[in-house]
Design a protein around this motif. Structure first.
Motif, mmCIF file in Angstrom:
data_model
loop_
_atom_site.group_PDB
_atom_site.id
_atom_site.type_symbol
_atom_site.label_atom_id
_atom_site.label_comp_id
_atom_site.label_asym_id
_atom_site.label_seq_id
_atom_site.Cartn_x
_atom_site.Cartn_y
_atom_site.Cartn_z
ATOM 1 N N GLY A 21 0.819 -1.199 0.000
ATOM 2 C CA GLY A 21 0.000 0.000 0.000
ATOM 3 C C GLY A 21 0.856 1.254 0.000
ATOM 4 N N LYS A 22 0.230 2.352 -0.395
ATOM 5 C CA LYS A 22 0.929 3.634 -0.402
ATOM 6 C C LYS A 22 -0.013 4.706 0.118
ATOM 7 C CE LYS A 22 -0.645 6.287 -4.145
ATOM 8 N NZ LYS A 22 -0.533 7.686 -4.436
ATOM 9 N N PHE A 23 0.560 5.787 0.569
ATOM 10 C CA PHE A 23 -0.204 6.963 0.966
ATOM 11 C C PHE A 23 0.698 8.139 0.654
ATOM 12 C CE2 PHE A 23 -3.768 8.444 3.674
ATOM 13 C CZ PHE A 23 -3.468 9.777 3.667
ATOM 14 N N ALA A 24 0.461 8.742 -0.489
ATOM 15 C CA ALA A 24 1.293 9.865 -0.926
ATOM 16 C C ALA A 24 0.401 10.855 -1.661
ATOM 17 C CB ALA A 24 2.429 9.369 -1.819
ATOM 18 N N PHE A 49 0.846 4.712 9.055
ATOM 19 C CA PHE A 49 -0.577 4.484 8.775
ATOM 20 C C PHE A 49 -0.769 3.234 7.921
ATOM 21 C CE2 PHE A 49 -4.191 5.136 5.863
ATOM 22 C CZ PHE A 49 -5.222 5.091 6.788
ATOM 23 N N VAL A 50 0.025 3.104 6.865
ATOM 24 C CA VAL A 50 -0.111 1.959 5.959
ATOM 25 C C VAL A 50 0.267 0.656 6.649
ATOM 26 C CG1 VAL A 50 0.808 0.907 3.843
ATOM 27 C CG2 VAL A 50 0.125 3.309 3.846
ATOM 28 N N THR A 51 1.372 0.667 7.386
ATOM 29 C CA THR A 51 1.852 -0.587 7.983
ATOM 30 C C THR A 51 1.136 -0.948 9.276
ATOM 31 O OG1 THR A 51 3.663 0.559 9.102
ATOM 32 C CG2 THR A 51 4.131 -0.387 6.941
ATOM 33 N N SER A 53 -1.892 0.685 10.725
ATOM 34 C CA SER A 53 -3.357 0.737 10.698
ATOM 35 C C SER A 53 -3.942 -0.183 9.631
ATOM 36 C CB SER A 53 -3.842 2.169 10.453
ATOM 37 O OG SER A 53 -3.453 3.010 11.509
ATOM 38 N N LEU A 54 -3.373 -0.150 8.439
ATOM 39 C CA LEU A 54 -3.909 -0.957 7.341
ATOM 40 C C LEU A 54 -3.298 -2.352 7.274
ATOM 41 C CD1 LEU A 54 -4.023 1.744 4.508
ATOM 42 C CD2 LEU A 54 -5.860 1.029 6.053
ATOM 43 N N LYS A 55 -2.183 -2.558 7.978
ATOM 44 C CA LYS A 55 -1.483 -3.859 8.001
ATOM 45 C C LYS A 55 -1.023 -4.287 6.604
ATOM 46 C CE LYS A 55 -2.454 -4.388 12.397
ATOM 47 N NZ LYS A 55 -1.668 -3.601 13.279
ATOM 48 N N LEU A 56 -0.540 -3.325 5.829
ATOM 49 C CA LEU A 56 -0.001 -3.589 4.494
ATOM 50 C C LEU A 56 1.492 -3.318 4.489
ATOM 51 C CD1 LEU A 56 -2.722 -1.728 2.378
ATOM 52 C CD2 LEU A 56 -2.548 -4.194 2.746
#
Length: 136
Positions: A21-24, A49-51, A53-56
């Motif tokens: 996942g990404k958040f950018a 947040f990605v690792t 909260s989202l566990k990705l």
């Protein structure tokens, strides 16, 4: 045992594919983020947040979208699993047709439309068709 071993190997490979996942920002950077809050550590916050909260798995090198290579890896493992299942379906169907395995006719069940006394291995035929469609 052969099919169980083959299927478990493919299942393990599918489970081993990391979901990323990404958040950018809109083009993979943090321009808008930095304009709004220039002192924030956007990369660290987004990675957490990605690792967490989202566990990705974090993919920090992206463009506008996450490249989705992991999805292709996952689907290829599923296709290989399905191909082994197709092989199993055809083997069992052949064993039934040659009389190595038998099937019981259920009350009210009609076999073939031209040979009502015959019992087709319909579950394996359906599985074979569904696996073929899934891999198409």
């Amino acid at each position: 045992a052969v099919f169980a071993d083959r299927l478990s190997r493919q299942l393990a490979q599918a489970k081993a594919v990391p979901l990323r996942g990404k958040f950018a920002g809109a083009v993979g950077n943090y321009n808008a983020h930095l304009s709004a809050y220039p002192n924030a550590d956007w990369e660290a916050m987004n990675q957490a947040f990605v690792t967490e909260s989202l566990k990705l798995d974090w993919n920090g090198v992206v463009t506008q979208i996450e490249p989705h290579d992991y999805i292709a890896e996952l689907f290829h493992a599923v296709m290989r699993f399905n191909t082994i299942l197709l092989d199993f379906d055809r083997d069992v169907w052949g064993y039934v047709m040659h009389g190595y395995f038998g099937q019981k006719l259920k009350d009210g069940e009609i076999g073939s439309s031209t040979m009502p006394h015959k019992v087709n291995p319909i579950d394996f035929e359906n599985s074979e068709g569904n696996v073929g469609i899934a891999n198409a």
